[in-house]
Structures are given as C-alpha cells and as structure tokens.
Design a protein around this motif. Sequence first.
Motif, PDB file in Angstrom:
ATOM      1  N   MET A   1       0.840  -1.211   0.000  1.00 54.94           N
ATOM      2  CA  MET A   1       0.000   0.000   0.000  1.00 54.94           C
ATOM      3  C   MET A   1       0.873   1.258   0.000  1.00 54.94           C
ATOM      4  N   GLU A   2       0.454   2.199  -0.777  1.00 58.47           N
ATOM      5  CA  GLU A   2       1.275   3.404  -0.942  1.00 58.47           C
ATOM      6  C   GLU A   2       1.107   4.355   0.250  1.00 58.47           C
ATOM      7  N   THR A   3       2.210   4.824   0.789  1.00 53.47           N
ATOM      8  CA  THR A   3       2.089   5.815   1.864  1.00 53.47           C
ATOM      9  C   THR A   3       2.248   7.205   1.265  1.00 53.47           C
ATOM     10  N   ILE A   4       1.509   8.156   1.841  1.00 55.35           N
ATOM     11  CA  ILE A   4       1.639   9.536   1.337  1.00 55.35           C
ATOM     12  C   ILE A   4       2.405  10.398   2.330  1.00 55.35           C
ATOM     13  N   PHE A   5       2.208  10.144   3.617  1.00 53.14           N
ATOM     14  CA  PHE A   5       2.980  10.841   4.657  1.00 53.14           C
ATOM     15  C   PHE A   5       3.735   9.807   5.485  1.00 53.14           C
ATOM     16  N   THR A   6       5.008  10.062   5.728  1.00 50.84           N
ATOM     17  CA  THR A   6       5.761   9.223   6.634  1.00 50.84           C
ATOM     18  C   THR A   6       6.345  10.110   7.725  1.00 50.84           C
ATOM     19  N   ILE A   7       5.943   9.832   8.942  1.00 47.62           N
ATOM     20  CA  ILE A   7       6.446  10.631  10.062  1.00 47.62           C
ATOM     21  C   ILE A   7       7.387   9.756  10.869  1.00 47.62           C
ATOM     22  N   SER A   8       8.595  10.280  11.149  1.00 46.89           N
ATOM     23  CA  SER A   8       9.464   9.513  12.026  1.00 46.89           C
ATOM     24  C   SER A   8      10.039  10.400  13.120  1.00 46.89           C
ATOM     25  N   ASP A   9       9.895   9.937  14.330  1.00 48.33           N
ATOM     26  CA  ASP A   9      10.444  10.573  15.531  1.00 48.33           C
ATOM     27  C   ASP A   9      10.130  12.066  15.591  1.00 48.33           C
ATOM     28  N   LEU A  10       8.863  12.400  15.516  1.00 47.10           N
ATOM     29  CA  LEU A  10       8.456  13.806  15.522  1.00 47.10           C
ATOM     30  C   LEU A  10       8.198  14.270  16.956  1.00 47.10           C
ATOM     31  N   ASN A  11       8.902  15.344  17.327  1.00 40.58           N
ATOM     32  CA  ASN A  11       8.677  15.983  18.626  1.00 40.58           C
ATOM     33  C   ASN A  11       8.249  17.413  18.382  1.00 40.58           C
ATOM     34  N   LEU A  12       7.260  17.869  19.138  1.00 37.27           N
ATOM     35  CA  LEU A  12       6.795  19.241  18.947  1.00 37.27           C
ATOM     36  C   LEU A  12       6.542  19.852  20.317  1.00 37.27           C
ATOM     37  N   ARG A  13       7.024  21.098  20.480  1.00 37.12           N
ATOM     38  CA  ARG A  13       6.747  21.766  21.758  1.00 37.12           C
ATOM     39  C   ARG A  13       6.382  23.231  21.503  1.00 37.12           C
ATOM     40  N   TYR A  61       8.050  24.743  18.177  1.00 36.10           N
ATOM     41  CA  TYR A  61       9.320  24.169  17.714  1.00 36.10           C
ATOM     42  C   TYR A  61       9.109  22.705  17.351  1.00 36.10           C
ATOM     43  N   ILE A  62       9.545  22.349  16.144  1.00 37.93           N
ATOM     44  CA  ILE A  62       9.323  20.986  15.659  1.00 37.93           C
ATOM     45  C   ILE A  62      10.661  20.319  15.367  1.00 37.93           C
ATOM     46  N   ASP A  63      10.857  19.105  15.921  1.00 39.43           N
ATOM     47  CA  ASP A  63      12.008  18.267  15.563  1.00 39.43           C
ATOM     48  C   ASP A  63      11.475  17.011  14.918  1.00 39.43           C
ATOM     49  N   GLY A  64      12.303  16.415  14.075  1.00 42.10           N
ATOM     50  CA  GLY A  64      11.876  15.156  13.482  1.00 42.10           C
ATOM     51  C   GLY A  64      11.629  15.319  12.013  1.00 42.10           C
ATOM     52  N   ASN A  65      11.143  14.252  11.436  1.00 39.69           N
ATOM     53  CA  ASN A  65      11.089  14.204   9.990  1.00 39.69           C
ATOM     54  C   ASN A  65       9.686  13.856   9.515  1.00 39.69           C
ATOM     55  N   ILE A  66       9.169  14.657   8.592  1.00 37.76           N
ATOM     56  CA  ILE A  66       7.918  14.290   7.934  1.00 37.76           C
ATOM     57  C   ILE A  66       8.191  14.259   6.439  1.00 37.76           C
ATOM     58  N   GLU A  67       7.805  13.162   5.795  1.00 34.67           N
ATOM     59  CA  GLU A  67       7.976  13.107   4.348  1.00 34.67           C
ATOM     60  C   GLU A  67       6.621  13.097   3.686  1.00 34.67           C
ATOM     61  N   PHE A  68       6.497  13.924   2.670  1.00 32.46           N
ATOM     62  CA  PHE A  68       5.269  13.971   1.885  1.00 32.46           C
ATOM     63  C   PHE A  68       5.622  13.480   0.492  1.00 32.46           C
ATOM     64  N   ALA A  69       5.043  12.363   0.081  1.00 32.50           N
ATOM     65  CA  ALA A  69       5.371  11.741  -1.204  1.00 32.50           C
ATOM     66  C   ALA A  69       6.884  11.626  -1.363  1.00 32.50           C
ATOM     67  N   ASN A  70       7.498  11.079  -0.338  1.00 32.37           N
ATOM     68  CA  ASN A  70       8.943  10.818  -0.328  1.00 32.37           C
ATOM     69  C   ASN A  70       9.816  12.083  -0.415  1.00 32.37           C
TER      70      ASN A  70
END
Lengths: 249, 392
Positions: A1-13, A61-70
């Motif tokens: 299945m195709e992913t459109i958003f991939t979030i890894s280790d996202l921290n937000l404060r 403040y946002i740390d981490g990685n979000i990918e949208f369509a790679n």
Amino acid sequence: METIFTISDLNLRYDQNQVLHSIDLNIYKNKITAFIGPSGCGKSTLLRCFNRMNDLIDNCYIDGNIEFANKNLNEINPIELRTKVGMVFQTPNPFPMSIFENVAYGPKCQGIRNKATLNRIVIDSLKKASLYEEVKDRLHESALGLSGGQQQRLCIARCLAMSPEVILMDEPTSALDPIATLKIEELISTLKKDFSIIIVTHNMQQAARISDYTAFFLLGEIIEYGKTVDIFKNPKNKKTEDYITGRFG
Amino acid sequence: MRKIKDLFLNVITYVSSSFGCLVLIILLLFVFKNGIRLLDWSLITSDYHQKTYQVNITDTKNYHLGDYSDPQLDGVYYSSVWGIGLQDDIDRNNEKIVTIRYLAPLSPFATIAKLEVGYQISKMTMADEMGNNLLALAKNGAEPMVADLDEAKIITDIIATSGGGGIRGSLLTTLYLIVLTLVIALPLGICAAIYLHEFAKQNQFTHIIRTMIDITTGIPSIIFGLVGAIVFIPMMNKTIQSSGGSIASGALTLTIILLPTIIKTTEESLKAIPNSYRMASLALGASKSQTTFKVILPNAVFGILTATLLSIGRIIGESAALIYAVGTAIKDSVAINEKSTSLAVHIWSLMGGENPNYELSCAISIIILLIVGLVSLGVKLISRTINKTEVK
C-alpha cells in the motif's frame, strides 16, 4: 500500500510545553485516517504539521522528519505545499464573499484569471462537494447566508478547487447538527476515491463509520494505530479499549 | 427601601445624561442664533477681502440730473436726481454700511462711476451749485446721504466697496488640506497598521512602536505645529518654492498628527477580523500578502472609513498646529505653496483682533458643523451599503 505521509520521531513543543512525543506514523494514500483521543492530546497539532500551519505559530518548535510523497516537508515551499494539502476547519469559515468567489479564491491566488476556467473549477468543486444543486441559483450571493452544514460543504468545495492530494479535516462536524453531519460523512466517503483524508474527530462512532485507519492519541503519544476494524473490535492496548468503550476521556 | 434607592440612582443617570444633552443643545442654539443671519450662499462663495473703488463724477457734460423714476422699493432711500437707491445695512464685520439697492440704467453712478447694485458706499464728497462741499459718511446712514445727493451737482470723490467677509478662501484651504492630508496619511497609516498587525512579529520592537503611537496621540497639537514650522516649512520652501507657511507644510504636519489615530483605528478593525479567515486563506495556499489584501483589507473597510471620518473631523477642527504651518493671513486666492487659513484658523483670526467678530465666527462654526455632519452621514450610508452587501 502506498504511503503519502511518513512521520518519524516527531517531537513538537510550544516553548517548554512538549505536545507531541516521538511520533512515528504512516498515512496511506486514498484512505481515510482518523485521529481520535481526548482533548489536548495533540491530534490537531499533529494535523497542522501536515500542511505546516504550525509554522505560523511563533513559539512552536518541531524536531523530526515528515515526508510527503517521499520528499522532506521542510524542503517544500509551504505555500506550494498547502495547495497540495488542503484543510477544513472545525467551524465553517467561508470568507464574507459570494459563494462563487469563495470557491474561486484559491485558484485566483494561484494566478488563474480565465473566466471560463474559473467557472468550470467552481462548478466542478461544488458538484464534488454535493452542494451545487442547492446553491446553483445563488452562486453570486453571500456565502454567509448558507446554513452551517452548507457552509462546511462550501469550505470543502473551496478546498477541492485546489485539487489537492490530501485533505486535512479538523473536527469538521463538531459544529453541525446530526443531519448535516451525516451529509458531510457521506461526502467524505465519496471523496476517498480521489483524495487521501486525515480527519480529527471526537466522535468515536464517526471514526468507526467512515475511517479505514485509526490512530488513538493520549497525552501527545500514539497509543495504538491500525485498521479501524481492529482498533474498535479488538484493541491491543488497555487504554484504547477504555477510551473507545467510554470508560474515560 | 430598595425601590427608593433604585429610583434615586435612576434619577442621577437621567439628570446627568440630560445635562450632557442640554449643554450640546445650548451650544448649538448659541452658534445658530448668532451665526444664522450671515449664513447664505454668498458667504461661501465670496472673498474675504473687499474690493475698493475710488471714483468721481465731475464731468458735467456727460451726464444729466433729475427725472429718474422711483422704483418704490421698501426701505430704500431714492434720489430721483441721481437715479440711485440706497439702503442701510450691516456687513459681515458688524459695521453699519450703505448698500446700493437700485441703479437707473442711465444714472451717472452706473454710466460714469461704473458702480453696480450690491456695492457699498462708505464715503462721498460732493459739491452743490454754490460750490459748497458736502460730506456723506456711511455710518450716518442712507437717508442723509440721499439728502446730500439731492443737493449735489458734482461728486468729487466716491469710495465704494464690493464683496468682503466671505470665507471662500478659507473653505478652499480646508478642502485642500483634507484632500492632501488624507492622500498622504491614509496609505501611510493603513500600511503601517497592516505591518504592525499582520506582518510584524509581536515582540519588544512592535511593543515600543505601539507605546510610542499611544503617546503621540496625547501630545498637544501645538507641539506638532512647532515641528511643522521647524521641519516642514524649510523643507517645502526648498522643494515647492513656498515662503514661510504653506498648505503643503500644513498637510504634512496634519499627517503627523493623524497617523497615530489612523494606525490605531485601522489596527483595531484588523483585530476584529476573525483569525479563521486568515487561517482559511493561508491553508488554501494563498501567500501572506494575498491574504492581507484580498481577505483582510476588504473586511477592514469599515474601520478604515471610521479612521477617515475621524481624520476629516480632526483636520477641520485643527487650529493650533496650523497657525504656524499654514499661517494666519486670511487669503482669497489659494495655492498649495502659499500661506492661507483653514476655517478654524479663520475663526481664530477673526476673534484675535481688536474687535472680535462673534457673528461671522458663529456662521463659520455652523459651516464647520455642517461639513462634519455631512461627512459622518456619508460614512454611515457607505457603511450601511457595505453591511448590506456582506451579510445578506
């Protein structure tokens, strides 16, 4: 299945107040993903990460990685991103302009001036949002004269006019009555064909009814994420079970 | 007991509110009672300075006297010898004058002296058949003047005046000031408000700017007048060849005075716009400036109109700052790079001399009140149509 958003280790404060704790999440294409959880658990905040609306908040403040369509989200121009990732808000918020102008606003901002093209986009979008039949005779009247449910569908149409890939919905029916809610839910189900939808909701039945995947949030963490059927039928986590059976929250 | 207390408190509110109304009504009555006599179209259209004519009728060969028919006008003293009808009158400076009310077509006053109906005669020196000098003064009235005329054969000296006491120049100056000031101040103020509210980060810097704006609102305008005199007058002298005060330097001074008000009012109206509009627009991929100019600004129009109205009121009412920047010399011909007076300073000039002219001042006050009233009515109408088109 195709992913459109991939979030890894996202921290937000917000300043010192950490709202999201190391979130890992995959959002699938052409599926409806529901975020559920008690108020203040960070689900709306996470939703605003997808179209970078959090950028507009000074102390966020946002740390981490979000990918949208790679592609890393931070490398995409937020204005361009928001044309691909549309958003519908909690309370219907049409502009105080005519119905036509409301829908044409987004395309106009992208520099589309041709009247025939705009006309086509507006009518298409209104039809897709199953609003056209109700408003076709008063396209040039103020949008504020519509009922709450119609206003919300207009907001969806306004969003569709940009032909986005993803639609984010932040509790889109919480300000509406049951009948209007039902119409919006039907609409969301039909939109699934062409769009990926992420919906934040407080209404557990709604999540169960319309979504394919559900993520349960608690205090800024994802407690459980999986197919909606699994989450609601046999939750793996005790907290999820307690929440969806109404024992707390 | 509680009823009595309630009644007492109610009565206090009634009394204070009616007192406030009463003061306003008395003020209006005073102004209207004193000024209404002078209020006519010619007050607005005529010059302030009189034109003076010094003529004589001595060439006996070119005119004949007697048998001019009397038109029988009420209150007019008629000399059938000279064909002229004179009337007692009081001019805008509250002085007794004699006005020409009728001239026979062939009267020497018309053919030789070239005077016209409506001119005022302030002094005539005549001679009768025996060569005796006769002197008629306006302050003695029209009747003795006509009696002297009937005796006279030649008139060695006529001093006549026309017009005068009008406020055309000052009215024009005020209009110039309004237009010029708004053209400069509104775009500046609106853009500043947009920057402060929409674009700038809310930090120490904007806080300081806001505090400064608040403080400037409270500074007495005479101080701005000084700034205008020290900064803008030399500036304008260099750029548009004015000498001393000018309408241009006045408009610049007024701009400085008005900016805080315009910025504050516009910012208040920006604040009132729901944040959801901004969010909706940005979420649709509009840029910040598209959001500001397509969604925010059109909705702030009412606030901007209010700012405009306040500004116009302030420009019309401002006197202290303009005394330096524009000057106090009442002018009939108005130019942007020359001195003149606004209506308010016109009043100041009238009241400042040895003989304060209450009547003309009150008449000007009525005109100022009328302009302010019309402007606010206009803004009300515009805002009503805006509301109609928006929320239907």
